[in-house]
Scaffold this active site. Structure first.
Site, PDB file in Angstrom:
ATOM      1  N   ASP A  92       0.858  -1.186   0.000  1.00 36.22           N
ATOM      2  CA  ASP A  92       0.000   0.000   0.000  1.00 36.22           C
ATOM      3  C   ASP A  92       0.887   1.226   0.000  1.00 36.22           C
ATOM      4  O   ASP A  92       1.965   1.241   0.599  1.00 36.22           O
ATOM      5  CB  ASP A  92      -0.989   0.005   1.170  1.00 36.22           C
ATOM      6  CG  ASP A  92      -0.337  -0.091   2.527  1.00 36.22           C
ATOM      7  OD1 ASP A  92       0.026   0.959   3.085  1.00 36.22           O
ATOM      8  OD2 ASP A  92      -0.190  -1.210   3.051  1.00 36.22           O
ATOM      9  N   GLU A 112      -7.338   2.645  12.646  1.00 40.71           N
ATOM     10  CA  GLU A 112      -6.184   2.467  13.523  1.00 40.71           C
ATOM     11  C   GLU A 112      -6.291   3.166  14.864  1.00 40.71           C
ATOM     12  O   GLU A 112      -5.454   2.952  15.733  1.00 40.71           O
ATOM     13  CB  GLU A 112      -4.916   2.968  12.815  1.00 40.71           C
ATOM     14  CG  GLU A 112      -4.602   2.246  11.520  1.00 40.71           C
ATOM     15  CD  GLU A 112      -3.276   2.713  10.928  1.00 40.71           C
ATOM     16  OE1 GLU A 112      -2.344   2.997  11.701  1.00 40.71           O
ATOM     17  OE2 GLU A 112      -3.190   2.802   9.689  1.00 40.71           O
TER      18      GLU A 112
END
Length: 305
Positions: A113, A201
């Site tokens: 990513d 996150e």
């Protein structure tokens, strides 16, 4: 890891010194003293902000190749006696096309990513030498941020045959409506091979009930708009703290930067494992997150179209 790296470096210096006494040692010493690229919030600093290089382009290229050879074994997961998802030093199936994956076009079970932090990526080199088949490109974050590299990354990765999806970084303190508007203003289904990924996150101290309720609403909005369930991303610890028993009908990418794959306490399986944030890929000037499909997982599970 540092001790292992030092022993390997000493061994390489000794070997090169035996074969090419002066040139080899000079190259390795230069390698260990090369000034790293500076990365800012907007990506790598301009060339004018970097110290003048002490060697020419060919020498720097040779140094980069040597560093990749030295470091590569340390950024790949190694087999654990209790880890059925690994096969030797690489995830099972690495480099082998899965027959059911995207009409035989998937050459590897590895992916990455990327965002503006990776700077200007040479996608031709990545496709040829990087050993990956998919990439998730950052598109948006919160209510207003749009990654200024995402269109370039999407179009160039497509051009060279890499399967592409986008991800957005979820902000729990920003309204889901604003985040959804920001995302859908730039992310078009027609440009994606893979379903969108929601990067989760942090909770920023938001009440647990509100955090889960808002996130659930956002996930459903994304699913309805794109007609596919999004891929969900989180770290092993964060998942076990917040998501046990939740979102069971969704595929996950789980991060654990280790030689041992993640363990989810509710027994949930996951499609992808992000195993390092210090990967090295030819064509990418800085470190990059690397991931792999787990076990018998297939990219078909994240296919957009």
């Amino acid at each position: 890891m540092i001790h292992r790296f030092c022993l390997r470096l000493i061994a390489i210096i000794a070997l090169l010194a035996t074969c090419f006494p002066s040139r080899a040692v000079a190259d390795v010493v230069a390698l260990t003293t090369t000034t790293p690229v500076t990365v800012t919030a907007d990506g790598p600093a301009d060339a004018k902000d970097q110290p003048r290089a002490s060697s020419d382009d060919r020498r720097r290229k040779k140094q980069d190749q040597l560093m990749h050879q030295i470091m590569a074994p340390d950024i790949m997961p190694r087999q654990s006696p209790n880890d059925p998802t690994l096969d030797g030093k690489r995830p099972s199936g690495f480099g082998v096309a899965a027959a059911e994956d995207f009409d035989h076009t998937v050459k590897s079970r590895e992916g990455i990513d990327v965002s503006h932090y990776q700077g200007r990526i040479d996608w031709e080199t990545v496709a040829r030498d990087g050993g990956i088949s998919y990439v998730y490109c950052k598109a948006t974050e919160g209510a207003a941020f749009v990654d200024n590299t995402h269109m370039y990354n999407i179009s160039m990765a497509h051009k060279y045959g890499i399967k592409v999806g986008i991800y957005l970084y979820y902000r729990p303190t920003v309204s889901v409506e604003e985040q959804f508007r920001n995302m859908t203003s730039v992310v078009r289904k027609s440009e994606q091979d893979l379903v969108p990924m929601i990067d989760i996150e942090e909770d920023k101290g938001v009440d647990e009930h509100k955090f889960i309720a808002d996130l659930t609403a956002f996930i459903h909005m994304v699913e309805k708009h794109y007609g596919k369930k999004p891929l969900l991303y989180s770290g092993e610890y964060f998942y076990n703290r917040h998501f046990q028993g939740l979102f069971q009908n969704y595929q996950w990418m789980i991060a654990r930067y280790s030689t041992t794959s993640p363990t989810l306490k509710d027994g949930k399986s996951y499609l992808m494992w992000q195993y390092t944030d210090k990967g090295r890929i030819p064509g990418i000037p800085v470190l990059v997150d690397r991931s792999c499909l787990v076990g018998n997982g297939s990219l078909n599970a994240a296919k957009m179209k």
